[in-house]
Write a protein that holds these residues in place. Structure first.
Motif, PDB file in Angstrom:
ATOM      1  N   VAL A 206     -12.714 -30.519 -12.547  1.00 43.21           N
ATOM      2  CA  VAL A 206     -12.382 -30.431 -11.070  1.00 43.21           C
ATOM      3  C   VAL A 206     -13.008 -31.710 -10.636  1.00 43.21           C
ATOM      4  O   VAL A 206     -14.245 -32.224 -11.172  1.00 43.21           O
ATOM      5  N   PRO A 207     -12.460 -32.648  -9.576  1.00 45.99           N
ATOM      6  CA  PRO A 207     -11.026 -32.427  -9.107  1.00 45.99           C
ATOM      7  C   PRO A 207      -9.915 -32.734 -10.151  1.00 45.99           C
ATOM      8  O   PRO A 207     -10.258 -33.655 -10.988  1.00 45.99           O
ATOM      9  N   ALA A 208      -8.920 -31.966 -10.163  1.00 45.68           N
ATOM     10  CA  ALA A 208      -7.735 -32.038 -10.944  1.00 45.68           C
ATOM     11  C   ALA A 208      -6.610 -32.724 -10.321  1.00 45.68           C
ATOM     12  O   ALA A 208      -6.369 -32.472  -9.247  1.00 45.68           O
ATOM     13  N   GLN A 209      -6.083 -33.901 -10.777  1.00 47.08           N
ATOM     14  CA  GLN A 209      -4.916 -34.307 -10.439  1.00 47.08           C
ATOM     15  C   GLN A 209      -3.677 -34.036 -11.246  1.00 47.08           C
ATOM     16  O   GLN A 209      -2.460 -34.067 -10.587  1.00 47.08           O
ATOM     17  N   GLU A 210      -3.643 -33.714 -12.550  1.00 44.59           N
ATOM     18  CA  GLU A 210      -2.577 -33.341 -13.347  1.00 44.59           C
ATOM     19  C   GLU A 210      -2.988 -32.366 -14.307  1.00 44.59           C
ATOM     20  O   GLU A 210      -4.173 -31.973 -14.454  1.00 44.59           O
ATOM     21  N   LYS A 211      -2.027 -32.269 -15.363  1.00 39.75           N
ATOM     22  CA  LYS A 211      -2.334 -31.154 -16.345  1.00 39.75           C
ATOM     23  C   LYS A 211      -2.878 -29.838 -15.822  1.00 39.75           C
ATOM     24  O   LYS A 211      -3.748 -29.174 -16.489  1.00 39.75           O
ATOM     25  N   LEU A 212      -2.401 -29.354 -14.565  1.00 42.96           N
ATOM     26  CA  LEU A 212      -2.665 -28.079 -14.245  1.00 42.96           C
ATOM     27  C   LEU A 212      -2.144 -26.876 -15.029  1.00 42.96           C
ATOM     28  O   LEU A 212      -1.023 -26.949 -15.508  1.00 42.96           O
ATOM     29  N   VAL A 213      -2.891 -25.769 -15.002  1.00 44.54           N
ATOM     30  CA  VAL A 213      -2.305 -24.656 -15.813  1.00 44.54           C
ATOM     31  C   VAL A 213      -2.187 -23.548 -14.539  1.00 44.54           C
ATOM     32  O   VAL A 213      -3.007 -23.195 -13.624  1.00 44.54           O
ATOM     33  N   GLN A 214      -0.909 -23.127 -14.785  1.00 42.12           N
ATOM     34  CA  GLN A 214      -0.429 -22.077 -13.743  1.00 42.12           C
ATOM     35  C   GLN A 214      -0.994 -20.770 -14.289  1.00 42.12           C
ATOM     36  O   GLN A 214      -0.604 -20.428 -15.408  1.00 42.12           O
ATOM     37  N   VAL A 215      -1.748 -19.822 -13.612  1.00 41.90           N
ATOM     38  CA  VAL A 215      -2.148 -18.301 -14.023  1.00 41.90           C
ATOM     39  C   VAL A 215      -1.416 -17.549 -12.802  1.00 41.90           C
ATOM     40  O   VAL A 215      -1.504 -17.477 -11.707  1.00 41.90           O
ATOM     41  N   THR A 216      -0.367 -16.681 -13.567  1.00 40.55           N
ATOM     42  CA  THR A 216       0.132 -15.517 -13.042  1.00 40.55           C
ATOM     43  C   THR A 216      -0.535 -14.389 -13.002  1.00 40.55           C
ATOM     44  O   THR A 216      -0.650 -13.970 -14.524  1.00 40.55           O
ATOM     45  N   VAL A 217      -0.654 -13.643 -12.216  1.00 39.17           N
ATOM     46  CA  VAL A 217      -1.392 -12.532 -12.201  1.00 39.17           C
ATOM     47  C   VAL A 217      -0.329 -11.117 -11.458  1.00 39.17           C
ATOM     48  O   VAL A 217       0.322 -11.398 -10.706  1.00 39.17           O
ATOM     49  N   GLY A 218      -0.318 -10.169 -12.322  1.00 40.86           N
ATOM     50  CA  GLY A 218       0.522  -9.139 -11.944  1.00 40.86           C
ATOM     51  C   GLY A 218       0.449  -7.837 -12.810  1.00 40.86           C
ATOM     52  O   GLY A 218      -0.248  -8.075 -14.228  1.00 40.86           O
ATOM     53  N   THR A 219       1.180  -7.042 -12.588  1.00 45.33           N
ATOM     54  CA  THR A 219       0.964  -5.584 -13.368  1.00 45.33           C
ATOM     55  C   THR A 219       2.004  -5.840 -14.606  1.00 45.33           C
ATOM     56  O   THR A 219       2.560  -6.819 -14.643  1.00 45.33           O
ATOM     57  N   CYS A 220       1.911  -5.250 -15.575  1.00 49.19           N
ATOM     58  CA  CYS A 220       2.853  -5.271 -16.763  1.00 49.19           C
ATOM     59  C   CYS A 220       4.159  -5.131 -16.301  1.00 49.19           C
ATOM     60  O   CYS A 220       5.083  -5.983 -16.791  1.00 49.19           O
ATOM     61  N   ASP A 221       4.502  -4.373 -15.487  1.00 51.90           N
ATOM     62  CA  ASP A 221       5.937  -4.324 -14.871  1.00 51.90           C
ATOM     63  C   ASP A 221       6.188  -5.479 -14.312  1.00 51.90           C
ATOM     64  O   ASP A 221       7.423  -6.063 -14.440  1.00 51.90           O
ATOM     65  N   ALA A 222       5.461  -6.010 -13.469  1.00 57.88           N
ATOM     66  CA  ALA A 222       5.851  -7.527 -12.749  1.00 57.88           C
ATOM     67  C   ALA A 222       5.785  -8.463 -13.644  1.00 57.88           C
ATOM     68  O   ALA A 222       6.648  -9.411 -13.580  1.00 57.88           O
ATOM     69  N   LEU A 223       4.802  -8.523 -14.556  1.00 62.60           N
ATOM     70  CA  LEU A 223       4.979  -9.868 -15.594  1.00 62.60           C
ATOM     71  C   LEU A 223       6.197  -9.663 -16.679  1.00 62.60           C
ATOM     72  O   LEU A 223       6.608 -10.698 -17.008  1.00 62.60           O
ATOM     73  N   GLY A 224       6.875  -8.396 -16.707  1.00 64.97           N
ATOM     74  CA  GLY A 224       7.920  -8.256 -17.422  1.00 64.97           C
ATOM     75  C   GLY A 224       9.033  -9.145 -16.706  1.00 64.97           C
ATOM     76  O   GLY A 224      10.153  -9.484 -17.421  1.00 64.97           O
ATOM     77  N   GLU A 225       8.935  -9.446 -15.547  1.00 64.31           N
ATOM     78  CA  GLU A 225       9.970 -10.194 -14.650  1.00 64.31           C
ATOM     79  C   GLU A 225      10.152 -11.637 -15.203  1.00 64.31           C
ATOM     80  O   GLU A 225      10.819 -12.291 -14.785  1.00 64.31           O
ATOM     81  N   VAL A 226       8.802 -12.330 -15.629  1.00 58.77           N
ATOM     82  CA  VAL A 226       8.628 -13.693 -16.115  1.00 58.77           C
ATOM     83  C   VAL A 226       8.483 -13.843 -17.384  1.00 58.77           C
ATOM     84  O   VAL A 226       8.514 -15.123 -17.879  1.00 58.77           O
TER      85      VAL A 226
END
Length: 783
Positions: free
Chosen positions: A498-518
């Motif tokens: 940090v600070p970061a300008q590029e090469k960001l990592v997307q972290v998605t948080v959700g239940t197992c049921d929700a993560l099954g949508e992505v």
């Protein structure tokens, strides 16, 4: 006597015949006036449409904040405003939340005062909706007290749904800062973006294809009662009038009828204008006061219609020899020639073909050349149809009595039948060509969203800082009647430094049921983590991580205000049990990258720097489930964005042109039906004595009714065949001009042909009761 006085005398005599020639004279004048008046009304409406659209744009710009004056700090003349638009039963509602920061805060157009906390000002259409039984669920969502009605200056149209909601909590330094504006005035100086060449071509064609039938109708209307008029002119020849004099008298009679048409047309326009405020098509409406023709265009219509009436009458009489003892037209007419009738479409093709292949990227089309080419082709239909009808009926022999009566009538004089069909043929040909062009370019102006409404009807996006309440909101939505499930997903940014300008990592948080949508998950339990693969990397989320990597999670780019606790991000280690899974499109059509984690494995205290999204699936059999979900989201936070999932979207300009075409086509169809009915009644009235004679000699009424039906059906079938061929040919040329592959849209072609046939069938059915009355023996009475 001077030539001018001679013309004035003879034209005046014709006008006296029109108004004082007994019942037959004024009935014919009224029929002519009604036919011409309908066309004049549509012409006036057409000339008023550009001004009405301009007024809509100006009203919308006057309340816009896109280029308004802004301030960095509160002042006596500042206003905080944020857009909180809503959707209710597929209707878009324009909404704004506002708070005055000083006594001189600017007022939006149409408001007398800024609504206070718990109050709102609404448009008349929204007020009516809220008070109706259909607005029960909307009242639950917008439960503020209505303190005022937005006036006309603040609305784009009388049917617009708009509200301004007062607030005492709106602020500029909160998590919704990016959506709140601090302004000192309203107004937007918009420089309208020019339509691309293909869209401009479609606008020109829409006006030409819709107005050409109007001109054809007016030309046909001034010839109502032509046979009776010619017999009356023959009587004038018997008492000493020469051939030139009777033609001037006929011109005076036509001029009188056209003037009556102008008066009736102005009346029809006034009536239509008064009713237009109650009409709304796809939420677009105009104020009656905006539907105001330009004075020079109205003057042009007032001059052109009478001039055209006189010209058409004189041209029509060129082929008629009016003698003291009768009209020579009652004998077998000379055969029509074909050569000059083919010149019109040939010249038309010659004008249009050189512009082929230009499309959107090869320069503008010459609008006058396009208009002339299309008009010549459509007018060519009116020239070809009489010749085609004459050749067709000339070879007809035998058949039932009703068929023989119809064919014989057409063989004696097919002109009135052809004039009856010309308007519908021109309309169908123009509509087919436009439908082909619209279908051909639809792919260029329609974008597939990738969204899947079957998986989620709406996507609720929470603003920054409200992610912590995501699960609570999802539970409230899922508890609403008609909601099948609500799937919450939170996303937060991560980076190795940090600070970061590029090469960001997307972290998605959700239940197992929700993560099954992505992602495609073989198994999942709380505490699991996954590394996504198979999705294309797109900046800035083009980074990834491995199990055991240390990442900074949160506001790793340093944007926005400093948090109260001073912590912009936290350090987090990717769980060692993270395994690779394949990414899949979520209901919004997006494929995520980076990491998926369940709640217990998620980084703590970092959610406030991310984004939360809830996918809501509803029971389609419950028509109110979607609205209850939107109500829950709005009650939780007015700044939530509830976006309806759609398979595709259309470019605004393309969509507006299609809507304009629908408006125009509807008006022309009404004109077609009314004009055909008036023309049919006029022809039946002229044949009253003949029909009564046949009934008196024992002819069955059913036979006569069928003969009248055949007299209408034969020209209509030929006219629709010719219109289909001309429309397909014109559509092919237009698609080449737009640089589109030639493809005949047969459903549209057959659909427009069926509409034309349906209009004629309806007119025929409506003319049957008058026909039965005209076949009474007392029709032989005379004075």
């Amino acid at each position: 006597m001077s030539r001018l006085r001679v013309w004035a005398r003879d034209l005046g005599m014709g006008a006296r015949f029109a108004f004082g020639g007994g019942r037959e004279g004024w009935i014919r004048t009224v029929l002519t006036g009604v036919g011409v008046g309908l066309g004049v009304a549509l012409l006036l409406i057409s000339t008023a449409i550009p001004g009405a659209l301009t007024a809509r744009y100006e009203r919308g710009d006057a309340r816009s904040t896109m280029s308004s004056g802004t301030a960095d700090a509160p002042g006596p003349d500042t206003l905080l405003i944020a857009r909180i638009g809503q959707t209710y039963h597929h209707k878009d509602i324009e909404g704004h939340m506002m708070r005055a920061e000083g006594p001189d805060a600017p007022l939006p157009p149409g408001l007398e005062k800024i609504p206070g906390p718990g109050e709102m000002a609404v448009s008349p259409a929204l007020d009516e909706l809220l008070k109706s039984s259909d607005g029960a669920l909307l009242r639950e969502r917008l439960d503020a007290r209505v303190s005022g009605i937005v006036g006309d200056p603040g609305l784009t149209g009388p049917g617009e749904l708009l509200f301004y909601l007062g607030s005492d909590t709106l602020r500029k330094d909160g998590p919704e800062d990016y959506r709140v504006e601090r302004i000192t005035s309203f107004g937007y100086d918009a420089e309208r973006e020019r339509l691309d060449p293909v869209l401009m071509l479609m606008v020109v064609l829409t006006f030409v294809a819709l107005l050409t039938p109007v001109a054809v109708f007016i030309a046909a209307a001034v010839r109502f009662g032509g046979e009776r008029r010619d017999r009356r002119l023959a009587a004038l020849r018997l008492v000493g009038a020469d051939s030139r004099m009777v033609r001037r008298i006929a011109a005076g009679e036509a001029l009188a009828g056209s003037l009556v048409g102008l008066v009736l047309g102005a009346g029809f326009f006034a009536v239509g204008r008064s009713l237009v405020g109650s009409l709304s098509l796809q939420q677009r409406s105009v104020f009656p006061s905006d539907l105001d023709p330009a004075p020079w265009l109205a003057a042009l219509v007032a001059v052109a219609v009478p001039a055209a009436a006189v010209a058409v009458t004189l041209v029509a009489l060129r082929g008629v020899v009016i003698e003291p003892l009768g009209v020579v037209r009652t004998t077998a007419p000379a055969r029509r020639r074909i050569w000059w009738r083919l010149l019109l479409p040939v010249i038309s093709i010659g004008l249009l073909v050189p512009m082929g292949g230009r499309g959107s990227g090869h320069g503008q089309f010459n609008q006058w050349q396009v208009s002339a080419g299309v008009v010549l082709l459509l007018v060519g239909i009116t020239a070809l149809l009489p010749w085609l009808l004459e050749r067709f009926v000339a070879r007809m022999t035998g058949g039932p009595v009703s068929w023989q009566l119809a064919v014989r009538r057409l063989q004696v004089n097919s002109g009135p039948a052809a004039r009856l069909v010309n308007g519908i043929a021109v309309s169908v040909a123009g509509a087919i060509a436009l439908q082909m062009l619209f279908a051909g370019v639809e792919g260029d102006y329609t974008r597939r969203t990738g969204q899947d409404p079957s998986r989620a009807a709406v996507s609720v996006i929470l603003h920054r800082g409200s992610e912590a309440r995501m699960d609570e909101l999802a539970q409230r939505i899922s508890a609403s009647a008609g909601v099948v499930r609500a799937v919450p997903l939170a996303s937060v940014s991560a980076a190795r430094e940090v600070p970061a300008q590029e090469k960001l990592v997307q972290v998605t948080v959700g239940t197992c049921d929700a993560l099954g949508e992505v992602a495609t998950l073989d198994s999942c339990t709380d505490g699991d983590a996954f590394v996504l693969t198979g999705a294309p990397s797109m900046a800035p989320y083009d980074g990834t991580a491995k199990p055991g990597d240390e990442l900074f999670v949160g506001n790793v780019r340093g944007f926005g205000p400093e948090p109260a606790d001073g912590a912009r991000h936290v350090k987090w280690t990717v769980p060692a049990n993270a395994r690779q899974v394949t990414s899949r499109e979520d209901p919004a059509g997006e494929r995520r990258t980076g990491l998926l984690v369940t709640p217990s494995a998620a980084p703590k205290d970092a959610a406030t720097a991310g984004m939360a999204q809830i996918f809501v699936q509803v029971d389609e059999s419950d028509g109110n489930g979607l609205e209850r979900a939107r109500n829950a989201a709005f009650k939780a936070d007015p700044f939530t964005t509830a976006s309806t999932m759609r398979v595709s979207t259309e470019l605004a300009g393309y969509s507006s042109i299609r809507i304009g075409l629908f408006f125009g086509a509807t008006a022309v169809l009404v004109l077609i039906g009314a004009s055909l009915l008036v023309s049919q009644l006029e022809q039946l009235r002229e044949r009253r004595r003949l029909l009564s004679s046949l009934v008196a000699f024992g002819t069955k009424r059913s036979t006569l009714s069928l003969s009248v039906l055949w007299q209408t059906a034969v020209p209509i079938v030929l006219g629709l065949v010719l219109a289909t061929a001309a429309g397909v040919g014109l559509g092919t040329v237009l698609m080449r001009m737009a640089a589109q592959p030639i493809r005949i849209d047969w459903p549209s072609v057959l659909g427009m042909t069926a509409v034309g046939a349906g209009v004629v069938a309806a007119v025929t059915l409506l003319s049957l009761p008058p026909l039965l009355r005209l076949m009474r023996p007392d029709g032989l009475r005379t004075e």
